[in-house]
Design an enzyme around this catalytic site. Structure first.
Site, PDB file in Angstrom:
ATOM      1  N   ASP A  74      34.074 -29.317  33.581  1.00 25.83           N
ATOM      2  CA  ASP A  74      35.219 -28.789  34.318  1.00 25.83           C
ATOM      3  C   ASP A  74      34.811 -27.686  35.291  1.00 25.83           C
ATOM      4  O   ASP A  74      35.397 -27.548  36.363  1.00 25.83           O
ATOM      5  CB  ASP A  74      36.270 -28.258  33.342  1.00 25.83           C
ATOM      6  CG  ASP A  74      37.045 -29.381  32.664  1.00 25.83           C
ATOM      7  OD1 ASP A  74      36.981 -30.524  33.149  1.00 25.83           O
ATOM      8  OD2 ASP A  74      37.709 -29.115  31.650  1.00 25.83           O
TER       9      ASP A  74
ATOM     10  N   GLU B 147      44.060 -21.265  37.565  1.00 26.67           N
ATOM     11  CA  GLU B 147      44.850 -20.042  37.453  1.00 26.67           C
ATOM     12  C   GLU B 147      44.279 -18.910  38.294  1.00 26.67           C
ATOM     13  O   GLU B 147      43.141 -18.975  38.777  1.00 26.67           O
ATOM     14  CB  GLU B 147      44.931 -19.576  35.988  1.00 26.67           C
ATOM     15  CG  GLU B 147      43.699 -18.875  35.449  1.00 26.67           C
ATOM     16  CD  GLU B 147      42.605 -19.794  34.982  1.00 26.67           C
ATOM     17  OE1 GLU B 147      41.451 -19.602  35.429  1.00 26.67           O
ATOM     18  OE2 GLU B 147      42.875 -20.707  34.186  1.00 26.67           O
TER      19      GLU B 147
ATOM     20  N   ARG C 298      53.283  -3.310  31.854  1.00 20.29           N
ATOM     21  CA  ARG C 298      52.211  -2.456  31.348  1.00 20.29           C
ATOM     22  C   ARG C 298      51.383  -3.269  30.362  1.00 20.29           C
ATOM     23  O   ARG C 298      51.936  -3.867  29.447  1.00 20.29           O
ATOM     24  CB  ARG C 298      52.769  -1.212  30.644  1.00 20.29           C
ATOM     25  CG  ARG C 298      53.428  -0.193  31.555  1.00 20.29           C
ATOM     26  CD  ARG C 298      54.005   0.952  30.719  1.00 20.29           C
ATOM     27  NE  ARG C 298      54.514   2.036  31.548  1.00 20.29           N
ATOM     28  CZ  ARG C 298      55.731   2.082  32.070  1.00 20.29           C
ATOM     29  NH1 ARG C 298      56.571   1.065  31.849  1.00 20.29           N
ATOM     30  NH2 ARG C 298      56.110   3.098  32.811  1.00 20.29           N
TER      31      ARG C 298
ATOM     32  N   ASP D 213      47.137  -5.286  29.754  1.00 20.29           N
ATOM     33  CA  ASP D 213      45.809  -5.585  30.301  1.00 20.29           C
ATOM     34  C   ASP D 213      45.878  -6.337  31.619  1.00 20.29           C
ATOM     35  O   ASP D 213      45.013  -6.173  32.477  1.00 20.29           O
ATOM     36  CB  ASP D 213      45.010  -6.417  29.292  1.00 20.29           C
ATOM     37  CG  ASP D 213      44.473  -5.569  28.141  1.00 20.29           C
ATOM     38  OD1 ASP D 213      44.744  -4.356  28.127  1.00 20.29           O
ATOM     39  OD2 ASP D 213      43.813  -6.122  27.253  1.00 20.29           O
TER      40      ASP D 213
ATOM     41  N   THR E 234      46.434 -25.352  30.313  1.00 22.04           N
ATOM     42  CA  THR E 234      45.612 -25.641  29.140  1.00 22.04           C
ATOM     43  C   THR E 234      44.366 -24.775  29.090  1.00 22.04           C
ATOM     44  O   THR E 234      43.589 -24.872  28.130  1.00 22.04           O
ATOM     45  CB  THR E 234      45.177 -27.116  29.137  1.00 22.04           C
ATOM     46  OG1 THR E 234      44.388 -27.374  30.311  1.00 22.04           O
ATOM     47  CG2 THR E 234      46.393 -28.035  29.131  1.00 22.04           C
ATOM     48  N   ALA E 235      44.156 -23.940  30.102  1.00 20.90           N
ATOM     49  CA  ALA E 235      42.944 -23.127  30.181  1.00 20.90           C
ATOM     50  C   ALA E 235      43.226 -21.702  29.681  1.00 20.90           C
ATOM     51  O   ALA E 235      43.725 -21.517  28.578  1.00 20.90           O
ATOM     52  CB  ALA E 235      42.416 -23.141  31.616  1.00 20.90           C
TER      53      ALA E 235
ATOM     54  N   ASN F  56      45.483 -19.603  30.354  1.00 19.48           N
ATOM     55  CA  ASN F  56      46.896 -19.400  30.029  1.00 19.48           C
ATOM     56  C   ASN F  56      47.186 -19.702  28.563  1.00 19.48           C
ATOM     57  O   ASN F  56      47.929 -18.982  27.898  1.00 19.48           O
ATOM     58  CB  ASN F  56      47.754 -20.295  30.925  1.00 19.48           C
ATOM     59  CG  ASN F  56      49.181 -20.430  30.424  1.00 19.48           C
ATOM     60  OD1 ASN F  56      50.014 -19.555  30.601  1.00 19.48           O
ATOM     61  ND2 ASN F  56      49.474 -21.560  29.774  1.00 19.48           N
TER      62      ASN F  56
ATOM     63  N   SER G 206      45.218 -19.473  26.009  1.00 26.02           N
ATOM     64  CA  SER G 206      44.667 -18.454  25.121  1.00 26.02           C
ATOM     65  C   SER G 206      45.487 -17.167  25.133  1.00 26.02           C
ATOM     66  O   SER G 206      45.388 -16.358  24.216  1.00 26.02           O
ATOM     67  CB  SER G 206      43.219 -18.143  25.510  1.00 26.02           C
ATOM     68  OG  SER G 206      43.150 -17.460  26.753  1.00 26.02           O
TER      69      SER G 206
END
Length: 267
Positions: free
Chosen positions: A45, A122, A147, A149, A160-161, A163, A165
């Site tokens: 990928d 993303e 507010r 990270d 599916t990437a 996002n 997690s």
């Protein structure tokens, strides 16, 4: 038909690429890495993402095919031992394709420079150190003061990437939507965010304005933009799409199931 081959530098991928070039020449197809009609990626990928950005200016005339030489490839439909079958599909190509939405990213820097980017998976924005504070607007209406990270903005296939997690939903590739998920947001009795991923329709956009323009780190797929003071970033579904040659393109939900679950029916 002109065929381009885009490979990573690994030994297995190099061997497959060399075999592919020889077989393509043998059947009378033309190799052209500059202005191809079909781009075959060999690797995984990450290789396909690199190829997408390499041929970004030719998306209206290029279709992609992925061969994976590792253990898992979400965008890649062919295995390294199926070169002969793929070449036969190229010979009998009739223009069949399936397309997926892309993410349009507009960046305004504090020095007045404007930049436009496209993402297949993303884009994220984070603060290098400490907590990121940012005003988040939906269709130019203030939605929240974030507010945490950072924020991840993904396409349906990109859901599916990274996002996934962050706790975001997996979205059907047939929907032209953008998803915004929070990365370690701060929620207590003083500071509040929605605390849930949000889905943005095709006629809407999301704008993120960091309260502190410096020390922000922005990504677009594998590309990292740092050390540039960002005034704002806007996200929406792009007018362009990525097309894959649909020789035997794997159905999206089957791909998700095989990639993450591996479920088999009960006897």
């Amino acid at each position: 038909m002109k065929v381009g081959i885009f490979s990573n530098s690994g030994q297995a991928s190099t061997q497959v690429s060399n075999a592919l070039r020889s077989k393509i020449k043998a059947v009378g197809l033309k190799l052209d890495d500059d202005r191809p009609d079909i781009v075959i990626t060999v690797g995984g990928d990450g290789t396909l993402l690199s190829a997408f950005h390499h041929y970004e200016s030719q998306l209206d005339s290029v279709r992609f095919v992925g061969i994976h030489t590792g253990h898992l490839g979400f965008y890649t439909d062919w295995r390294d031992y199926e070169v002969d079958q793929l070449v036969d599909s190229l010979v009998h190509d009739n223009g069949q394709s399936v397309s997926y939405p892309l993410l349009d990213i507009q960046i305004d820097y504090t020095n007045g420079v404007h930049e436009q980017l496209l993402a297949l998976n993303e884009s994220t924005i984070k603060k290098v150190t400490g907590t990121m504070l940012a005003n988040v607007y939906i269709k130019d209406q203030l939605f929240e003061l974030f507010r945490g990270d950072g924020l991840c903005v993904s396409t349906p296939t990109g859901s599916t990437a990274y996002n996934k997690s962050t706790g975001g939903a997996v979205i059907s590739s047939e929907l032209d939507v953008v998803q915004v998920s929070e990365i370690a947001s701060i929620n207590n009795r003083v500071f509040r965010t929605l605390g849930s991923p949000i889905i943005i329709s095709p006629n809407e956009s999301v704008r993120v304005e960091p309260v502190h323009s410096k020390e922000n780190l922005m990504t677009c797929d594998q590309k990292v933009i740092g050390n540039r003071a960002i005034r704002s970033m806007s996200f929406k579904i792009a007018t362009q799409r990525i097309a894959f040659a649909q020789y035997r393109h794997t159905q999206f939900w089957k791909r998700v199931s095989e990639s993450f679950i591996g479920v088999k029916p009960l006897d």
